[in-house]
Each structure stands twice: as C-alpha cells, then as structure tokens.
Scaffold this active site. Structure first.
Site, PDB file in Angstrom:
ATOM      1  N   ASP A 157       0.843  -1.191   0.000  1.00  0.00           N
ATOM      2  CA  ASP A 157       0.000   0.000   0.000  1.00  0.00           C
ATOM      3  C   ASP A 157       0.877   1.239   0.000  1.00  0.00           C
ATOM      4  O   ASP A 157       2.079   1.181   0.240  1.00  0.00           O
ATOM      5  CB  ASP A 157      -1.019  -0.009   1.139  1.00  0.00           C
ATOM      6  CG  ASP A 157      -0.394  -0.014   2.511  1.00  0.00           C
ATOM      7  OD1 ASP A 157       0.807   0.291   2.620  1.00  0.00           O
ATOM      8  OD2 ASP A 157      -1.111  -0.318   3.481  1.00  0.00           O
ATOM      9  N   ASP A 168      -5.874   2.391  -1.448  1.00  0.00           N
ATOM     10  CA  ASP A 168      -4.493   2.495  -1.941  1.00  0.00           C
ATOM     11  C   ASP A 168      -3.767   1.161  -1.833  1.00  0.00           C
ATOM     12  O   ASP A 168      -2.540   1.124  -1.871  1.00  0.00           O
ATOM     13  CB  ASP A 168      -3.737   3.572  -1.147  1.00  0.00           C
ATOM     14  CG  ASP A 168      -3.611   3.199   0.331  1.00  0.00           C
ATOM     15  OD1 ASP A 168      -4.602   2.690   0.899  1.00  0.00           O
ATOM     16  OD2 ASP A 168      -2.529   3.402   0.910  1.00  0.00           O
TER      17      ASP A 168
END
Length: 569
Positions: free
Chosen positions: A434, A477
């Site tokens: 991420d 994300d």
C-alpha cells in the site's frame, strides 16, 4: 348422562375391526384409551393388560423401534402435522413379531396426545417378502444379462423392482399407484410419458403381452432409452394377476441414428449463416461432406491436411497453438471415447486484408449409425460483434475502473486458480503493498492528487509485471501482485527490491511518495490464497512498524498481529 354417552361410544369402538388408541406424548407413550381390538392385536384383553404392565407403547415395542417411533411422533407433532402414518414392528404376548400400520391424527385442540388406528399388515409384508424372494431367484438369472426385471401386481397397481434398479432411478423398491406415481416422480422423460402409461394400461386391461420403448431419467440426471416387454400371469379363474416385465437399455443403438440425424439437420440448417460447414470421418481421417468447399480446400482429402492448411492461412498466430490442440485428430477421438461429444472454441481469424475478427468453431462428434466410425460435424460462425461486446463487458466487471488492474474478487479468483493448477515443484510470490501515508497526502493535496498517485502506482505495477503475472487493486491504496512461476525465492528478491525503488517517486511541491511491501512465497508461507494473504499482511505490518518505504519477506508471526482483515473468503 355424559358418562353413559361416553360408554356408548366406547362400546361402539370396541366393535370396530381395527385397533384404536389414544396415547400421551410422554416418555413412555402412555395409553390414555384403547379399544378391545387394540389389545386383541397384541394377544391381551383389556382386563389383564394393566396387570401385565401393558399401560404404554414401550411395553409392546422392541426398544430400538420404540426410540425411533417416539422421536418420529414428536417430530411430526412439532412440525404441525395433523395426519401421518408409520409402519412398525410390535411384540405379541406370545413373543411373535407383528407388522402394523398405524394412522395417527393430532387434534390441535387436545395437545399432548395423539389418536391412532392400527391395522395388522403381516399378510401384506409376507406377500412382499414372497415376491422379494421370487425376484431374487429371477435376478440371479437376469444378472447374467444386461436386462432389468420387474413384477407388476395388477390388482394393487404395485410395481416391484430390484433394489439396485430402484436406487439407480431414485425410486422406491415397491412403487404404489404405478404407473402414475413413477410418471409423477419425473423418472419418465416427458416425450415418453404417454407411451409408458399406455404400456401399463394394456397390462391392467389384461392383455397377454406387449412392448414399448421409452426414455427414462436416472437419479444422477442422465437419460437413456429402454425397451420393455411384458408377459401376463393369470390366476386359475383367468384373471390377470401379475405381469413379468423385462427391460433393456437400448440407448446406444437408439440414439446413434437419432443423434446423427439431429445434428446433420441442425448443422445444415445453419447454411447461409456460417463461414464454413464441414463433415469429416475422423476414424478414416477423411473429408466427407459439408458446404461446397472453396477452391483452396478442394485438393485436400484428409482431415489433418485441411486443419493444417486452415491454421497456417487463416488463424491468428497467437491462437494457432490452441487451434491445433483443439482440432487434433487423436485428441478429438480420445474425447469421443471418453464420452465428450461436443465442444466449441473461440479464436481470432484473419481476413484477406490481414484484419482480425472473432469466430466460433463448433464441433459435434457422432458415431456413424451404420458402422463404428466417428464422424465430426464442424461449423464456423462469425461472432465478432457479440464477442467484442462480451469482452468489453467482462473487462468492466473484472477490472478496477480507475486503474485498469483486476478488482479484488477477480484477483482472488485468478490467484486461487493458479494455485490449484500448480504442480508439486511450482514456486510463486505474492506481494501485498500500500501507499505510505496515503490518507495524509490525500487530505493535504486533494482527491485529484490522490487519484493520480493511485493510477501511477498501478501503471508502475503493470509495467513491472511479466505476461503471466497477476495484479489487482484490493481497495483504496492497497494493491497485490502475484509473481507466477518464479525460479527461486532468492532470485526474485532483487526484482522485488527494484519494484520497491520504482514505486518511490517525487512530486514537485508535494514531496515524496513511496510504498511498503509485504512478501510471501508459495508453498513455503501458505498453500492457499487465504494463508498467503494473511502472512503477507503480517509482513506488510512489519515494514510499516519499521519505518515504511521498504519491503519485508514473511518470517513467521512471532512479531505481532496483522492490521488488515482477511479478504472475505
């Protein structure tokens, strides 16, 4: 007055030629009332029953039978059933085992008890046993043939069949109300139901013999054609009593011709809608018939020659290996002998100008009805418009709309499929990553910048992947990468380090963006997606705890707990 009326009705019930009782739904099924015939069935009188302990149903039932009957009674009452019946064994005062049919009635206005009427069905059970033994004798002879044998009791409309046959078709060994109960069960295919009924009606009418051919459905859903013949047995007064029915599976010979005719007509009906329609004899490797072939195919007399020419001239290079594999003569014959008679393949075909379009090749493998040769019907349809639209819609469903990589569900499915297809020597890597401090950047510089970072991260991942690797956006994300079929864990570490560096980039006036990566290896760190996901999550957490902007290979879970949840498996 009420007492005399009650005694009057009890006297009437004592004259009824069947056992009647009311029992409490307690632990012993205590008898609240029973008529004289009830006690007679078991060899007692109402006077001596209580003296001998016959005050409940447990007294005259084998213990195992009592437990079963007690449970069934309570279950039926609990389900709100007001009328039901059971067959069970009882013990006569002499020790003889009885067979009884009991009809039960529950009155919702009188809870806690059930009213029962009992009939001695020993004669019926004896007859069924005699028929069973008779069938066993006949079954021994029939076991040496491919035929089935049934006995039909004309008077009672009852069909007796071997246990294995009944199991095969999902029917009771003794079927009442035949043939209608069997038709209602769905065993007889709709197109044959009238022929089946007519066959049994001719038995019921007492005809000496008859025959039919019907299509039947087995319990597993497969269907087949069966011929049946009957011969009638009459009693001493000439009345029809039993029919002996012999049945034989004739599916192969029946369907050979029907299937050949069906598919021949079907394929020919598509003429004018196809790119090409052809028939081949695979056994002889010969071109047989079909559309009037174009000039370039006329010189070929062999199937294998025709396939090779079409593949080299018309099939897109990327699909050519699949085309050869699908139309391989030996594999088609093997498919037929393994019971797979049809198939289709979508592939890209070349036009004369070199442009590509989607076509579907449909094949049907059929036995020649007059010999053992395997024939192939092949039809090619232009499906470019529908296929293009299908692929477009499929891409929308399977891919993340913002980044173009796979969405969460599709990624999980693709990786799971890759793991299930992996051989014992296969090695893979799964990377969970991420974007570091993405929320702060998104809040500071706006969603437009956040979307830009996510899209560019996905672009780096796609550029980094090999053709067989898999990439997906798990949410927000978060991304995952599956490196398919790596040579070794050591060899892939530098490549993961390179990816970590690629994901680090600077944005003027906004600072640096980096990613943290958790890495696991198959099968060392898990043999399924759930295990790999969990351990990659642990490795990712360790990177973040150590300061972010790096990668970490999973080394066990002694460190601490992960921060992500499992992916909804």
């Amino acid at each position: 007055m009420e007492g005399s009326i009650l005694e009057h009705y009890k006297n009437i019930l004592d004259l009824v030629p069947c056992g009647i009782c009311q029992v409490a739904l307690d632990d012993d099924l205590t008898i609240l009332y029973a008529n004289q015939f009830y006690y007679d069935i078991y060899g007692y009188t109402s006077q001596d029953a209580e003296e001998k302990g016959f005050t409940n149903a447990r007294f005259i039932l084998p213990e195992a039978d009592f437990q079963m009957i007690h449970k069934k009674l309570l279950d039926q009452v609990a389900r709100g059933k007001t009328k039901f019946q059971m067959e069970y064994r009882g013990v006569h005062s002499t020790g003889k085992i009885l067979w009884l049919l009991v009809q039960c009635t529950c009155d919702p206005n009188i809870p806690g008890s059930v009213l029962c009427s009992l009939m001695d069905i020993a004669d019926r059970k004896r007859m069924e046993d005699e028929i069973r033994m008779s069938m066993e004798e006949s079954k021994t002879a029939f076991a040496l043939t491919d035929k089935y044998m049934y006995i039909f009791d004309v008077e009672n409309r009852r069909l007796f069949q071997p246990e294995a046959t009944a199991e095969e078709f999902g029917l009771p060994v003794v079927a009442d109300n035949a043939p209608y109960s069997i038709v209602e069960s769905g065993t007889i295919d709709e197109e044959s139901r009238q022929e089946y009924i007519d066959f049994y009606e001719s038995i019921i009418q007492g005809k000496p013999k008859g025959q039919t051919v019907v299509k039947k459905r087995k319990k597993d859903g497969t269907t087949g054609w069966y011929s049946a013949k009957f011969a009638m047995i009459y009693d001493s007064e000439g009345r029809p009593r039993r029919a002996i029915i012999s049945s034989e599976n004739i599916t192969e010979q029946r369907e050979k011709e029907l299937t050949y005719q069906k598919w021949s007509q079907h394929f020919k009906a598509q003429e004018g809608k196809t790119i090409g329609y052809y028939e081949y004899n695979l056994t002889k490797d010969a071109v047989e018939a079909g559309d009037d072939p174009p000039d370039y195919l006329r010189p070929f007399e062999k199937y294998t020659e025709t396939v090779r020419y079409i593949a080299e001239r018309f099939v897109f290079e990327g699909d050519r290996a699949r085309f050869y594999n699908f139309f391989n003569r030996d594999k088609l014959l093997l498919r037929y002998y393994n019971g797979q008679s049809s198939g289709n393949m979508d592939y890209l075909r070349k036009r004369d100008d070199g442009s590509l379009y989607w076509v579907r090749a449909t094949v049907q493998l059929i036995a020649d009805p007059y010999n053992n040769d395997v024939r192939l019907f092949m039809m090619t349809l232009d499906i470019d418009e529908e296929k293009t639209e299908t692929l477009r819609l499929q891409r929308r469903v399977e891919h993340d709309g913002m980044t173009g990589v796979l969405n969460r569900d599709t990624f999980m499915t693709r990786v799971t499929e890759a793991l299930e297809e992996s051989g014992p020597a296969a090695r893979h890597a799964l990377i969970m990553l991420d974007i570091d401090q993405f929320k702060e950047q998104n809040d500071s510089y706006g969603h437009q910048f956040g979307d830009q970072v996510i899209k560019e991260t996905a672009g780096i991942l796609k550029h980094f992947l090999r053709r067989n690797d898999i990439c997906g956006r798990i949410g927000g994300d978060e991304f995952m990468v599956f490196l398919n079929d790596i040579t070794s864990e050591q060899d892939v570490i530098p490549r993961i380090a390179q990816l970590c560096d690629l994901l680090k980039r600077k944005y003027p006036e906004k600072g640096e963006v980096s990613c943290s990566l958790g890495v696991v290896f198959y099968p060392r760190d898990g043999e399924n997606f759930k295990e790999l996901y969990r351990n990659a999550d642990i490795a990712l957490y360790e990177v973040k705890r150590a300061g972010r902007c790096d990668f970490r290979v999973y080394e066990g879970e002694a460190a601490s707990n992960p921060v992500h949840s499992e992916p909804g498996i």
